[in-house]
Design a protein around this motif. Structure first.
Motif, PDB file in Angstrom:
ATOM      1  N   THR A 145      50.683  -3.184 -27.402  1.00 37.86           N
ATOM      2  CA  THR A 145      51.049  -4.496 -27.937  1.00 37.86           C
ATOM      3  C   THR A 145      50.334  -4.816 -29.244  1.00 37.86           C
ATOM      4  O   THR A 145      50.967  -5.159 -30.238  1.00 37.86           O
ATOM      5  CB  THR A 145      50.752  -5.602 -26.912  1.00 37.86           C
ATOM      6  OG1 THR A 145      49.357  -5.594 -26.595  1.00 37.86           O
ATOM      7  CG2 THR A 145      51.577  -5.412 -25.645  1.00 37.86           C
ATOM      8  N   THR A 146      49.009  -4.693 -29.250  1.00 37.33           N
ATOM      9  CA  THR A 146      48.211  -5.155 -30.383  1.00 37.33           C
ATOM     10  C   THR A 146      47.055  -4.198 -30.618  1.00 37.33           C
ATOM     11  O   THR A 146      46.478  -3.663 -29.662  1.00 37.33           O
ATOM     12  CB  THR A 146      47.647  -6.561 -30.102  1.00 37.33           C
ATOM     13  OG1 THR A 146      48.725  -7.446 -29.812  1.00 37.33           O
ATOM     14  CG2 THR A 146      46.867  -7.097 -31.292  1.00 37.33           C
ATOM     15  N   GLN A 147      46.726  -3.998 -31.898  1.00 36.40           N
ATOM     16  CA  GLN A 147      45.547  -3.206 -32.235  1.00 36.40           C
ATOM     17  C   GLN A 147      44.524  -4.097 -32.931  1.00 36.40           C
ATOM     18  O   GLN A 147      44.867  -4.866 -33.826  1.00 36.40           O
ATOM     19  CB  GLN A 147      45.901  -2.038 -33.148  1.00 36.40           C
ATOM     20  CG  GLN A 147      44.707  -1.140 -33.457  1.00 36.40           C
ATOM     21  CD  GLN A 147      45.048  -0.037 -34.433  1.00 36.40           C
ATOM     22  OE1 GLN A 147      44.855  -0.175 -35.633  1.00 36.40           O
ATOM     23  NE2 GLN A 147      45.576   1.054 -33.904  1.00 36.40           N
ATOM     24  N   ALA A 148      43.274  -3.988 -32.485  1.00 36.32           N
ATOM     25  CA  ALA A 148      42.160  -4.706 -33.113  1.00 36.32           C
ATOM     26  C   ALA A 148      41.148  -3.678 -33.590  1.00 36.32           C
ATOM     27  O   ALA A 148      40.716  -2.813 -32.815  1.00 36.32           O
ATOM     28  CB  ALA A 148      41.523  -5.680 -32.132  1.00 36.32           C
ATOM     29  N   ALA A 149      40.782  -3.754 -34.872  1.00 32.90           N
ATOM     30  CA  ALA A 149      39.837  -2.807 -35.459  1.00 32.90           C
ATOM     31  C   ALA A 149      38.559  -3.534 -35.868  1.00 32.90           C
ATOM     32  O   ALA A 149      38.609  -4.652 -36.412  1.00 32.90           O
ATOM     33  CB  ALA A 149      40.460  -2.109 -36.664  1.00 32.90           C
ATOM     34  N   PHE A 150      37.397  -2.899 -35.613  1.00 35.64           N
ATOM     35  CA  PHE A 150      36.091  -3.488 -35.902  1.00 35.64           C
ATOM     36  C   PHE A 150      35.213  -2.458 -36.614  1.00 35.64           C
ATOM     37  O   PHE A 150      35.285  -1.255 -36.327  1.00 35.64           O
ATOM     38  CB  PHE A 150      35.388  -3.931 -34.614  1.00 35.64           C
ATOM     39  CG  PHE A 150      36.207  -4.817 -33.730  1.00 35.64           C
ATOM     40  CD1 PHE A 150      36.214  -6.191 -33.916  1.00 35.64           C
ATOM     41  CD2 PHE A 150      36.978  -4.289 -32.710  1.00 35.64           C
ATOM     42  CE1 PHE A 150      36.963  -7.019 -33.097  1.00 35.64           C
ATOM     43  CE2 PHE A 150      37.740  -5.109 -31.886  1.00 35.64           C
ATOM     44  CZ  PHE A 150      37.733  -6.471 -32.089  1.00 35.64           C
ATOM     45  N   ARG A 151      34.374  -2.935 -37.498  1.00 33.04           N
ATOM     46  CA  ARG A 151      33.346  -2.088 -38.096  1.00 33.04           C
ATOM     47  C   ARG A 151      32.087  -2.180 -37.240  1.00 33.04           C
ATOM     48  O   ARG A 151      31.683  -3.266 -36.820  1.00 33.04           O
ATOM     49  CB  ARG A 151      33.049  -2.517 -39.522  1.00 33.04           C
ATOM     50  CG  ARG A 151      34.197  -2.299 -40.502  1.00 33.04           C
ATOM     51  CD  ARG A 151      33.712  -2.422 -41.928  1.00 33.04           C
ATOM     52  NE  ARG A 151      32.909  -3.636 -42.124  1.00 33.04           N
ATOM     53  CZ  ARG A 151      31.979  -3.760 -43.066  1.00 33.04           C
ATOM     54  NH1 ARG A 151      31.730  -2.758 -43.889  1.00 33.04           N
ATOM     55  NH2 ARG A 151      31.304  -4.901 -43.198  1.00 33.04           N
TER      56      ARG A 151
ATOM     57  N   ALA B  14      37.634  -8.923 -38.118  1.00 39.50           N
ATOM     58  CA  ALA B  14      38.472  -8.002 -37.350  1.00 39.50           C
ATOM     59  C   ALA B  14      39.832  -7.831 -38.027  1.00 39.50           C
ATOM     60  O   ALA B  14      40.332  -8.748 -38.682  1.00 39.50           O
ATOM     61  CB  ALA B  14      38.646  -8.527 -35.932  1.00 39.50           C
ATOM     62  N   GLN B  15      40.418  -6.682 -37.864  1.00 41.93           N
ATOM     63  CA  GLN B  15      41.764  -6.407 -38.371  1.00 41.93           C
ATOM     64  C   GLN B  15      42.708  -6.319 -37.172  1.00 41.93           C
ATOM     65  O   GLN B  15      42.648  -5.372 -36.393  1.00 41.93           O
ATOM     66  CB  GLN B  15      41.785  -5.110 -39.175  1.00 41.93           C
ATOM     67  CG  GLN B  15      40.908  -5.140 -40.406  1.00 41.93           C
ATOM     68  CD  GLN B  15      40.894  -3.808 -41.134  1.00 41.93           C
ATOM     69  OE1 GLN B  15      41.738  -2.950 -40.922  1.00 41.93           O
ATOM     70  NE2 GLN B  15      39.909  -3.629 -42.005  1.00 41.93           N
ATOM     71  N   ILE B  16      43.543  -7.342 -37.027  1.00 39.21           N
ATOM     72  CA  ILE B  16      44.460  -7.411 -35.890  1.00 39.21           C
ATOM     73  C   ILE B  16      45.867  -7.140 -36.391  1.00 39.21           C
ATOM     74  O   ILE B  16      46.372  -7.856 -37.262  1.00 39.21           O
ATOM     75  CB  ILE B  16      44.366  -8.780 -35.199  1.00 39.21           C
ATOM     76  CG1 ILE B  16      42.939  -9.008 -34.686  1.00 39.21           C
ATOM     77  CG2 ILE B  16      45.367  -8.875 -34.051  1.00 39.21           C
ATOM     78  CD1 ILE B  16      42.699 -10.376 -34.109  1.00 39.21           C
ATOM     79  N   THR B  17      46.491  -6.112 -35.865  1.00 34.65           N
ATOM     80  CA  THR B  17      47.815  -5.689 -36.318  1.00 34.65           C
ATOM     81  C   THR B  17      48.706  -5.366 -35.130  1.00 34.65           C
ATOM     82  O   THR B  17      48.241  -5.246 -33.991  1.00 34.65           O
ATOM     83  CB  THR B  17      47.709  -4.443 -37.212  1.00 34.65           C
ATOM     84  OG1 THR B  17      47.066  -3.385 -36.476  1.00 34.65           O
ATOM     85  CG2 THR B  17      46.911  -4.744 -38.480  1.00 34.65           C
ATOM     86  N   ASP B  18      49.976  -5.220 -35.416  1.00 28.41           N
ATOM     87  CA  ASP B  18      50.930  -4.790 -34.404  1.00 28.41           C
ATOM     88  C   ASP B  18      50.643  -3.340 -34.022  1.00 28.41           C
ATOM     89  O   ASP B  18      50.116  -2.562 -34.826  1.00 28.41           O
ATOM     90  CB  ASP B  18      52.352  -4.936 -34.952  1.00 28.41           C
ATOM     91  CG  ASP B  18      53.402  -4.721 -33.880  1.00 28.41           C
ATOM     92  OD1 ASP B  18      53.084  -4.936 -32.693  1.00 28.41           O
ATOM     93  OD2 ASP B  18      54.534  -4.334 -34.223  1.00 28.41           O
ATOM     94  N   ALA B  19      51.001  -2.979 -32.795  1.00 27.58           N
ATOM     95  CA  ALA B  19      50.790  -1.609 -32.322  1.00 27.58           C
ATOM     96  C   ALA B  19      52.082  -1.097 -31.686  1.00 27.58           C
ATOM     97  O   ALA B  19      52.207  -1.046 -30.463  1.00 27.58           O
ATOM     98  CB  ALA B  19      49.642  -1.559 -31.324  1.00 27.58           C
ATOM     99  N   PRO B  20      53.066  -0.707 -32.506  1.00 26.27           N
ATOM    100  CA  PRO B  20      54.332  -0.242 -31.943  1.00 26.27           C
ATOM    101  C   PRO B  20      54.244   1.118 -31.261  1.00 26.27           C
ATOM    102  O   PRO B  20      55.169   1.520 -30.552  1.00 26.27           O
ATOM    103  CB  PRO B  20      55.257  -0.187 -33.162  1.00 26.27           C
ATOM    104  CG  PRO B  20      54.339  -0.020 -34.328  1.00 26.27           C
ATOM    105  CD  PRO B  20      53.086  -0.751 -33.972  1.00 26.27           C
ATOM    106  N   ALA B  21      53.143   1.852 -31.494  1.00 33.95           N
ATOM    107  CA  ALA B  21      52.961   3.159 -30.861  1.00 33.95           C
ATOM    108  C   ALA B  21      51.534   3.251 -30.336  1.00 33.95           C
ATOM    109  O   ALA B  21      50.651   2.492 -30.728  1.00 33.95           O
ATOM    110  CB  ALA B  21      53.244   4.279 -31.865  1.00 33.95           C
ATOM    111  N   ARG B  22      51.303   4.230 -29.463  1.00 38.05           N
ATOM    112  CA  ARG B  22      49.993   4.406 -28.871  1.00 38.05           C
ATOM    113  C   ARG B  22      49.676   5.887 -28.755  1.00 38.05           C
ATOM    114  O   ARG B  22      50.556   6.758 -28.842  1.00 38.05           O
ATOM    115  CB  ARG B  22      49.923   3.765 -27.481  1.00 38.05           C
ATOM    116  CG  ARG B  22      50.969   4.260 -26.501  1.00 38.05           C
ATOM    117  CD  ARG B  22      50.639   3.921 -25.067  1.00 38.05           C
ATOM    118  NE  ARG B  22      49.565   4.761 -24.556  1.00 38.05           N
ATOM    119  CZ  ARG B  22      48.943   4.540 -23.388  1.00 38.05           C
ATOM    120  NH1 ARG B  22      49.276   3.493 -22.652  1.00 38.05           N
ATOM    121  NH2 ARG B  22      47.990   5.341 -22.985  1.00 38.05           N
TER     122      ARG B  22
END
Length: 703
Positions: free
Chosen positions: A380-386, A407-415
């Protein structure tokens, strides 16, 4: 692995009563509520409002007259009410008692100022039988440091029945001179626009005085003559003056006693709670592990590129928090995971714990963590952190806000592909259940108690098979003798027949596949026995961009009615149903949903749902459905409408959980406007991980 779980749906009315009796959460001080459950004195309204967002239960007992009222302060000025009343001996027939359901609205359109009183307008019983039908305008002013409150106003309908006079609104037209009455039972449930502020009017007024911190005296001059109660129920009405005392037993519980009509003793109580104040505000979850200094991680000498060792350490750390690692990959200074969150209702809390587990479990050279959240295995969603941000903000005074901003919150159409051994997997549970049926005139409350066995077999990401089997131990749902008189296909009105089947009952056996067709798009395909009354196939698609307040969806179902006399048998009735849906988050805890399409009885129309859902998951919603079925053909109630309550389990216990208690309160269940119950409808599955919801709940990130 077996897990003890609470049922997803249980009778919320029972849960609410238990919450009240165990003294869970309440507003700072209960606002005065009348015997009708609305802001007021004894019987009369006042231009006051309960604290915003509070929920109240009021019961009053007056001879053979019992009122039970659920009141919700929808906004700081608007409150809504559902009332269930029992009037003994109301009719001159063998079935002499009246079981009445009604709705009220109360709106404070001007708040009190130092010079001017507060002003409010209200509608009583605007969509029921009209037994309590009334409208009013009322003003309230407080004095003596708010210890004394004076109220006065003008009423119509029932509040215009004692010493009434010609309606002053008649200057606007002759239609205001007379007040039409109901002519048949089939008219109940309709919104009575043609009766609002019609007929004779009368004045009313009263005062309340706070004798001490707990005891309050109220005196009122009532314009309610109790005409039908006097004529049919032996009610004594000798005076328009009512006198009452209320005692604040606790911050939430108020006990009342009053003399009504100069002769009739009335008793009652009200209990108010604040949905925004859970029993354990900070939660009782396992303490989070602090971040280890980066120098210590480097000293451990974990080599980069040894994904098996990193995966093993991380999976163990996540499991201690009840999280499940589905996929792990390293790419230079970046680590990517797919995370399943079966336990934390607020996704930011799962993200925060997962990010810290990665910082404490992965080699020091990994600088970026990418976490993909899932719903039933579907990304559903991707969250990226340093990694550096986590260490810098862990103890910052505004660490929650800064961590969200960075944080970088983006769509996650694939996994990522699942790691070996993650699929297939089986979860099962065996737990008690309670099912209720409300408002049958022969028995207003029926219930079954028993055991429910449920299982979920996850075959692959997004693909699962689920079943639910119930075995009743004891109860009264099978004792209903009511036979449906509906002229529509009996898609809901024959529900009591399904409760008469003895032995284990297969409630659900269905397969679901949740998939991402593309960016911002979600899809679902389901087949099997969806619920107690219907089986079939279903497909759904949802458009829901990250951070958007708006989502749009469409669903199409081909359904077959189950045979009530056979466990797995199907009947002859078949229907194709479906809806186009729009969901909107208005902000400040308000949500709306509009569904347009075809219902189970083949009727076309729409359902509007308005909800207030707090960040802790406590939800109160009202809905109504209008279709091509006329009010007369629909039958008693005229159209489908009701209230739904959801109380999260973690609100009650403080322990992490995504489950809760849910109850839908309908004045009456007929066949028009009915929809099939399907698990894993997309909006409810994915909205908790959308960036819009994440931002609302991000305060849980460091919890």
């Amino acid at each position: 692995m077996a897990r003890l779980r609470f049922p997803a749906a249980a009778p919320t009315l029972t849960g609410l009563a238990l919450a009240a009796l165990t003294g869970l959460s309440a507003p700072a001080r209960a606002e005065g509520l009348s015997s009708y459950g609305t802001p007021g004195l004894i019987d009369l309204p006042a231009a006051t409002a309960a604290p915003d967002g509070t929920l109240a239960w009021t019961s009053s007992f007056l001879g053979g007259h019992t009122r039970n009222t659920l009141q919700f302060q929808i906004t700081p000025r608007l409150s809504g009410v559902f009332r269930y009343s029992i009037l003994r001996g109301y009719f001159d027939t063998p079935e002499a008692d009246l079981y009445d359901r009604s709705f009220d609205l109360h709106y404070v359109f001007r708040t009190e100022s130092p010079r001017f009183p507060a002003l409010a307008v209200g509608l009583r019983d605007f969509g029921g039988t009209g037994v309590f039908g009334a409208e009013y305008l009322v003003a309230t002013k407080r004095f003596l440091d708010n210890r004394l409150a004076l109220s006065g106003g003008i009423g119509w309908g029932r509040l215009g029945s004692y010493h009434g006079f010609r309606n002053p609104l008649a200057v606007l037209g002759e239609r205001f001179e007379t007040r039409p009455g109901l002519t048949s039972l089939s008219e109940t449930g309709r919104v009575s626009f043609n009766r609002f502020f019609r007929g004779e009017a009368a004045l009313f007024g009263g005062l309340s005085y706070q004798l001490n911190d707990r005891l309050q005296l109220a005196v009122e001059y009532s314009s309610d003559a109790y005409r039908r109660e006097v004529a049919s129920m032996g009610f004594a009405h000798r005076s328009p003056v009512n006198i009452g005392l209320s005692w604040q037993a606790s911050e939430a519980l108020t006990l009342t006693a009053a003399v009504i009509g100069g002769a009739q003793l009335g008793l009652g109580f009200s209990y108010q709670l604040d949905p925004r104040a859970p029993r354990a505000p900070g939660g009782r979850e396992r303490a989070v592990a602090p971040l280890l200094p980066r120098a210590e991680i480097a000293a451990l000498g974990w080599p980069a590129g040894n994904t098996e060792a990193s995966r093993s350490r991380l999976a163990s750390a996540l499991a201690r928090d009840g999280l499940r690692l589905e996929s792990y990959a390293e790419d230079g200074a970046r680590a990517r995971i797919v995370l399943a969150n079966p336990g934390f209702r607020a996704a930011p809390q799962a993200l925060g714990r997962a990010a810290r587990a990665m910082a404490n479990s992965l080699p020091a050279g990994i600088e970026r963590f990418e976490i993909t959240l899932t719903a039933q295995g579907m990304p559903t969603t991707q969250a990226a952190f340093r990694r550096a941000d986590l260490h810098q903000l862990e103890h910052a005074w505004d660490g929650s806000w800064q961590s969200f901003a960075r944080a970088q919150i983006t769509d996650a159409p694939a996994r990522l592909a699942p790691d070996p051994g993650v699929y297939p997997a089986l979860d099962w549970s065996l737990l008690p259940y309670v099912r209720t049926a409300l408002f049958d005139p022969d028995s207003p409350l029926r219930a079954d108690v028993g055991l429910a066995a449920s299982a979920s077999y996850r075959l692959a990401p997004g693909l699962s098979v689920e079943t639910l089997i119930r075995q009743k131990a004891f109860g009264t749902l099978d004792q209903s003798s009511r036979i449906s008189n509906s002229i529509q296909p009996h898609v809901r009105s024959d529900a009591p027949l399904y409760d008469k089947l003895s032995g284990p009952q297969l409630v659900q056996l269905s397969a679901d596949y949740l998939v991402r067709p593309g960016g911002d798009l979600y899809g679902r395909v389901s087949a099997g026995y969806f619920e107690q009354m219907f089986a079939g196939v279903s497909g759904e698609i949802l458009w829901y961009p990250q951070g958007s307040r708006l989502a749009l969806g469409a669903e199409l179902n081909h359904l077959v009615q189950r045979d009530p006399a056979a466990r797995l048998g199907l009947g002859d009735y078949r229907v194709t149903s479906g809806h186009a849906s729009a969901y909107y988050d208005f902000g400040d805890s308000y949500r709306g949903q509009l569904d347009l399409g075809r219902y189970l009885a083949g009727d076309w129309g729409g359902t509007l749902t308005l909800a207030r859902e707090f960040d802790n998951g406590f939800r109160v919603a009202a809905f109504f459905t209008l279709t091509g079925i006329s009010f007369d053909d629909f039958g008693e109630g005229s159209f489908d409408k009701g209230i739904s309550l959801t109380i999260p389990l973690d609100w009650l216990t403080g322990e992490p959980s995504r489950r809760g208690f849910a109850q839908t309160i309908r004045p009456i269940q007929r066949d028009g406007g009915a929809r099939v119950a399907i698990a894993h409808r997309l909006y409810e599955e994915v909205r908790g991980t959308n960036a819009q919801t994440l931002s609302d709940q991000w305060g849980k990130f460091w919890r």
